[in-house]
Design a protein around this motif. Structure first.
Motif, PDB file in Angstrom:
ATOM      1  N   GLU A   5      15.826  51.449  92.547  1.00  0.00           N
ATOM      2  CA  GLU A   5      16.064  51.922  93.914  1.00  0.00           C
ATOM      3  C   GLU A   5      14.952  52.866  94.353  1.00  0.00           C
ATOM      4  OE1 GLU A   5      18.465  50.394  95.757  1.00  0.00           O
ATOM      5  OE2 GLU A   5      18.669  49.275  93.898  1.00  0.00           O
ATOM      6  N   ARG A   6      14.409  53.661  93.440  1.00  0.00           N
ATOM      7  CA  ARG A   6      13.295  54.553  93.795  1.00  0.00           C
ATOM      8  C   ARG A   6      12.065  53.738  94.194  1.00  0.00           C
ATOM      9  NH1 ARG A   6      10.553  59.599  90.436  1.00  0.00           N
ATOM     10  NH2 ARG A   6       9.072  60.116  92.078  1.00  0.00           N
ATOM     11  N   ILE A   7      11.781  52.667  93.484  1.00  0.00           N
ATOM     12  CA  ILE A   7      10.631  51.820  93.821  1.00  0.00           C
ATOM     13  C   ILE A   7      10.841  51.165  95.181  1.00  0.00           C
ATOM     14  CG2 ILE A   7       9.408  49.696  93.177  1.00  0.00           C
ATOM     15  CD1 ILE A   7       9.775  50.616  90.230  1.00  0.00           C
ATOM     16  N   LYS A   8      12.052  50.681  95.441  1.00  0.00           N
ATOM     17  CA  LYS A   8      12.348  50.083  96.749  1.00  0.00           C
ATOM     18  C   LYS A   8      12.196  51.124  97.862  1.00  0.00           C
ATOM     19  CE  LYS A   8      15.944  47.212  94.871  1.00  0.00           C
ATOM     20  NZ  LYS A   8      17.359  46.836  95.032  1.00  0.00           N
ATOM     21  N   MET A   9      12.704  52.333  97.613  1.00  0.00           N
ATOM     22  CA  MET A   9      12.605  53.413  98.599  1.00  0.00           C
ATOM     23  C   MET A   9      11.137  53.696  98.911  1.00  0.00           C
ATOM     24  SD  MET A   9      14.239  57.282  98.381  1.00  0.00           S
ATOM     25  CE  MET A   9      13.068  57.969  97.209  1.00  0.00           C
ATOM     26  N   ALA A  10      10.324  53.828  97.870  1.00  0.00           N
ATOM     27  CA  ALA A  10       8.903  54.141  98.045  1.00  0.00           C
ATOM     28  C   ALA A  10       8.150  53.013  98.744  1.00  0.00           C
ATOM     29  CB  ALA A  10       8.260  54.441  96.692  1.00  0.00           C
ATOM     30  N   ALA A  11       8.609  51.781  98.575  1.00  0.00           N
ATOM     31  CA  ALA A  11       7.948  50.627  99.178  1.00  0.00           C
ATOM     32  C   ALA A  11       8.383  50.385 100.622  1.00  0.00           C
ATOM     33  CB  ALA A  11       8.221  49.378  98.337  1.00  0.00           C
ATOM     34  N   CYS A  17      21.169  54.360  98.203  1.00  0.00           N
ATOM     35  CA  CYS A  17      21.049  55.769  97.817  1.00  0.00           C
ATOM     36  C   CYS A  17      22.159  56.186  96.866  1.00  0.00           C
ATOM     37  CB  CYS A  17      21.040  56.656  99.061  1.00  0.00           C
ATOM     38  SG  CYS A  17      22.545  56.552 100.044  1.00  0.00           S
ATOM     39  N   ILE A  18      23.091  55.283  96.622  1.00  0.00           N
ATOM     40  CA  ILE A  18      24.197  55.559  95.711  1.00  0.00           C
ATOM     41  C   ILE A  18      23.779  55.090  94.326  1.00  0.00           C
ATOM     42  CG2 ILE A  18      26.604  55.039  95.156  1.00  0.00           C
ATOM     43  CD1 ILE A  18      26.974  54.441  98.185  1.00  0.00           C
ATOM     44  N   GLY A  19      23.815  55.974  93.367  1.00  0.00           N
ATOM     45  CA  GLY A  19      23.454  55.608  92.000  1.00  0.00           C
ATOM     46  C   GLY A  19      22.782  56.757  91.291  1.00  0.00           C
ATOM     47  N   ASP A  20      22.746  56.657  89.979  1.00  0.00           N
ATOM     48  CA  ASP A  20      22.264  57.749  89.142  1.00  0.00           C
ATOM     49  C   ASP A  20      20.784  58.056  89.324  1.00  0.00           C
ATOM     50  OD1 ASP A  20      24.810  58.009  88.131  1.00  0.00           O
ATOM     51  OD2 ASP A  20      24.401  56.868  86.306  1.00  0.00           O
ATOM     52  N   GLU A  21      19.954  57.027  89.485  1.00  0.00           N
ATOM     53  CA  GLU A  21      18.505  57.239  89.539  1.00  0.00           C
ATOM     54  C   GLU A  21      18.119  58.208  90.663  1.00  0.00           C
ATOM     55  OE1 GLU A  21      14.397  54.648  89.777  1.00  0.00           O
ATOM     56  OE2 GLU A  21      16.218  53.807  90.669  1.00  0.00           O
ATOM     57  N   LEU A  22      18.546  57.915  91.885  1.00  0.00           N
ATOM     58  CA  LEU A  22      18.195  58.781  93.016  1.00  0.00           C
ATOM     59  C   LEU A  22      19.013  60.068  93.011  1.00  0.00           C
ATOM     60  CD1 LEU A  22      17.582  56.167  95.847  1.00  0.00           C
ATOM     61  CD2 LEU A  22      15.908  57.383  94.441  1.00  0.00           C
ATOM     62  N   LEU A 123      28.452  51.304 103.991  1.00  0.00           N
ATOM     63  CA  LEU A 123      29.403  51.561 102.899  1.00  0.00           C
ATOM     64  C   LEU A 123      28.764  51.328 101.537  1.00  0.00           C
ATOM     65  CD1 LEU A 123      32.655  50.033 104.410  1.00  0.00           C
ATOM     66  CD2 LEU A 123      32.187  52.451 103.941  1.00  0.00           C
ATOM     67  N   ALA A 124      27.801  50.414 101.462  1.00  0.00           N
ATOM     68  CA  ALA A 124      27.082  50.141 100.211  1.00  0.00           C
ATOM     69  C   ALA A 124      25.959  51.146  99.967  1.00  0.00           C
ATOM     70  CB  ALA A 124      26.518  48.720 100.244  1.00  0.00           C
ATOM     71  N   GLY A 125      25.756  52.075 100.918  1.00  0.00           N
ATOM     72  CA  GLY A 125      24.722  53.097 100.763  1.00  0.00           C
ATOM     73  C   GLY A 125      23.326  52.608 101.095  1.00  0.00           C
ATOM     74  N   LEU A 126      23.202  51.517 101.859  1.00  0.00           N
ATOM     75  CA  LEU A 126      21.876  50.978 102.174  1.00  0.00           C
ATOM     76  C   LEU A 126      21.138  51.841 103.193  1.00  0.00           C
ATOM     77  CD1 LEU A 126      22.491  47.128 102.327  1.00  0.00           C
ATOM     78  CD2 LEU A 126      21.360  48.455 100.532  1.00  0.00           C
ATOM     79  N   GLU A 127      19.903  52.144 102.853  1.00  0.00           N
ATOM     80  CA  GLU A 127      18.994  52.904 103.712  1.00  0.00           C
ATOM     81  C   GLU A 127      17.621  52.263 103.647  1.00  0.00           C
ATOM     82  OE1 GLU A 127      20.702  57.400 102.840  1.00  0.00           O
ATOM     83  OE2 GLU A 127      18.761  56.849 102.030  1.00  0.00           O
ATOM     84  N   ILE A 128      16.819  52.580 104.648  1.00  0.00           N
ATOM     85  CA  ILE A 128      15.392  52.254 104.626  1.00  0.00           C
ATOM     86  C   ILE A 128      14.659  53.523 105.047  1.00  0.00           C
ATOM     87  CG2 ILE A 128      15.293  51.349 106.988  1.00  0.00           C
ATOM     88  CD1 ILE A 128      13.371  49.152 105.793  1.00  0.00           C
ATOM     89  N   ALA A 129      13.590  53.857 104.358  1.00  0.00           N
ATOM     90  CA  ALA A 129      12.888  55.115 104.607  1.00  0.00           C
ATOM     91  C   ALA A 129      11.539  54.855 105.264  1.00  0.00           C
ATOM     92  CB  ALA A 129      12.694  55.868 103.293  1.00  0.00           C
TER      93      ALA A 129
END
Length: 185
Positions: A5-11, A17-22, A123-129
């Motif tokens: 998810e961090r790689i997707k966020m950076a790309a 945004c829901i999950g342990d990594e972020l 609800l699934a926590g989907l974001e785009i940065a």
């Protein structure tokens, strides 16, 4: 293998945004922000040591007044002499670059993330940065809101309480909601 998810966020891709990594990265930022906001001003100086270490970069004499909040910190870059007044919130899911000599008034808010348009996606926590860039020697008035993907040019002025939904050219003053250009007096 799927990207993290961090790689997707950076790309600049849709990520959750829901999950342990972020969450682990946000906890690290909250700890640094807590230290910054809790230190007596004489000990904190221009910014707390943990916050300075967390930031993507901070030039000489860059200053962040307390209280302050950021989501991740590593995506925040401050030029020499940049000043963030009390109460600023920067949700830096994408890079936020604040130029040298730029002033942010109290309670300025910068939001890099956009939530999904569909309720099921939210609800699934989907974001785009999307990144935010503020040029050198700009002035962002108190309680202004700067949305994802915005660029504000060198020497621009954003009036207090403005909501910036479009790019602001260099040396232009914008006010209102949504922010619109005005002639400088």
């Amino acid at each position: 293998m799927t990207n993290s998810e961090r790689i997707k966020m950076a790309a600049g891709e849709w990520y959750t945004c829901i999950g342990d990594e972020l969450e682990d990265l946000r906890v690290r930022a909250r700890d640094a922000v807590f230290e910054h906001n809790s230190l007596p001003p004489g000990q904190r100086g221009n910014m707390g040591p943990a916050l300075r270490a967390l930031l993507g970069g901070a030039g000489e004499k860059a200053r962040i007044e307390a209280p302050f909040h950021c989501a991740y910190g590593f995506n925040l870059f401050l030029g020499d002499g940049a000043f963030l007044n009390a109460g600023c919130t920067i949700l830096d899911a994408a890079p936020v670059r604040i130029g040298k000599g730029t002033l942010l008034g109290p309670n300025v808010q910068i939001y890099c993330a956009e939530h999904h348009r569909e309720a099921s996606g939210r609800l699934a926590g989907l974001e785009i940065a999307k990144p935010v860039t503020i040029g050198d020697n700009a002035w962002i008035g108190g309680s202004a809101v700067i949305l994802a993907g915005i660029s504000i040019g060198e020497g621009a002025i954003v009036g207090a309480g403005a909501v910036v939904t479009r790019d602001v050219p260099a040396n232009v003053t914008v006010v209102g909601n949504p922010a619109r250009a005005v002639t400088r007096g």
